[in-house]
Design an enzyme around this catalytic site. Structure first.
Site, PDB file in Angstrom:
ATOM      1  N   SER A  59       0.722  -1.004   0.089  1.00 54.77           N
ATOM      2  CA  SER A  59      -0.002  -0.123  -0.287  1.00 54.77           C
ATOM      3  C   SER A  59       1.119   1.175   0.017  1.00 54.77           C
ATOM      4  O   SER A  59       1.426   1.248   0.994  1.00 54.77           O
ATOM      5  CB  SER A  59      -0.873  -0.330   1.248  1.00 54.77           C
ATOM      6  OG  SER A  59      -1.781   1.443   1.106  1.00 54.77           O
ATOM      7  N   VAL A  64       6.908   2.150   3.824  1.00 54.99           N
ATOM      8  CA  VAL A  64       7.895   1.670   3.757  1.00 54.99           C
ATOM      9  C   VAL A  64       8.199   1.629   1.852  1.00 54.99           C
ATOM     10  O   VAL A  64       8.663   1.437   0.926  1.00 54.99           O
ATOM     11  CB  VAL A  64       8.380   0.498   3.986  1.00 54.99           C
ATOM     12  CG1 VAL A  64       9.528  -0.758   2.899  1.00 54.99           C
ATOM     13  CG2 VAL A  64       8.743  -0.259   5.119  1.00 54.99           C
ATOM     14  N   CYS A  65       6.696   1.535   1.406  1.00 55.99           N
ATOM     15  CA  CYS A  65       5.900   0.977   0.602  1.00 55.99           C
ATOM     16  C   CYS A  65       6.039   2.710   0.093  1.00 55.99           C
ATOM     17  O   CYS A  65       6.296   3.179  -1.280  1.00 55.99           O
ATOM     18  CB  CYS A  65       3.842   1.073   0.140  1.00 55.99           C
ATOM     19  SG  CYS A  65       3.794  -0.625   1.076  1.00 55.99           S
ATOM     20  N   ALA A  66       5.724   3.995   0.557  1.00 55.02           N
ATOM     21  CA  ALA A  66       6.146   5.116  -0.337  1.00 55.02           C
ATOM     22  C   ALA A  66       8.214   5.792  -0.489  1.00 55.02           C
ATOM     23  O   ALA A  66       8.026   6.559  -1.587  1.00 55.02           O
ATOM     24  CB  ALA A  66       5.489   6.195   1.559  1.00 55.02           C
TER      25      ALA A  66
END
Length: 172
Positions: A59, A64-66
């Site tokens: 997501s 971490v995804c960003a």
């Protein structure tokens, strides 16, 4: 019940779909994207003749995804024109567009598997059970212009970043 797992904060979560390996043919996909004229589809055919770096995140609205998406967006500026960088998640296309606008993500395509989860199943990334049900595990794929997979990293712990250097080296 799946026999393949990844960890989320040290706890195993089952994955649905095959484990792809270098040399395999990349499965086709139909993902949704937000475009100026509304929602549209993107398929593997849309990137014919290009090398693809496919960054998969659970997501975009997590740290971490960003970070993974920002890093690949930054690195995309240094890649040749025949390389396309994609980020795939289960986030709705509207949420992806909001994220990209806020984070100034402008060098990569952000695509959504929310509609069918077929990408997640075909690439062996769909978490189909438990509290994380219907999100994608973290991974990176590099697909050559011949549609052969050149590099795969199924990140074993969802809360950790991928090996950026190895993925970028596989693009060369």
């Amino acid at each position: 019940m799946s026999h393949r797992t990844v960890n989320f904060k040290g706890n195993p979560v089952p994955l649905e779909g095959p484990e792809l390996k270098p040399g395999d043919t990349a499965p086709n996909f139909r993902l949704q994207q937000n475009a100026a004229d509304g929602l549209g589809d993107a398929t593997l055919d849309d990137f014919a003749g290009k090398t693809l770096l496919i960054s998969v995140v659970p997501s975009l609205d997590t740290s971490v995804c960003a970070q993974q998406t920002r890093t690949f967006n930054q690195k995309a500026a240094q890649l040749p024109d025949n390389v396309a960088v994609l980020t795939v998640s289960m986030d709705l296309p509207f949420a992806q567009a909001r994220f990209c606008g806020t984070e100034h993500i402008d060098r990569i395509k952000v695509l959504s598997d929310h509609r069918t989860a077929d990408f997640g199943r075909a690439y062996g990334l769909l978490i189909a059970e438990g509290p994380l049900q219907r999100i994608l595990a973290r991974a990176v794929f590099v697909v050559g212009p011949d549609r052969k997979i050149k590099y795969v990293e199924y990140v074993p712990e969802i809360t950790q970043e991928p090996n950026y250097d190895a993925a970028l080296a596989a693009v060369a």
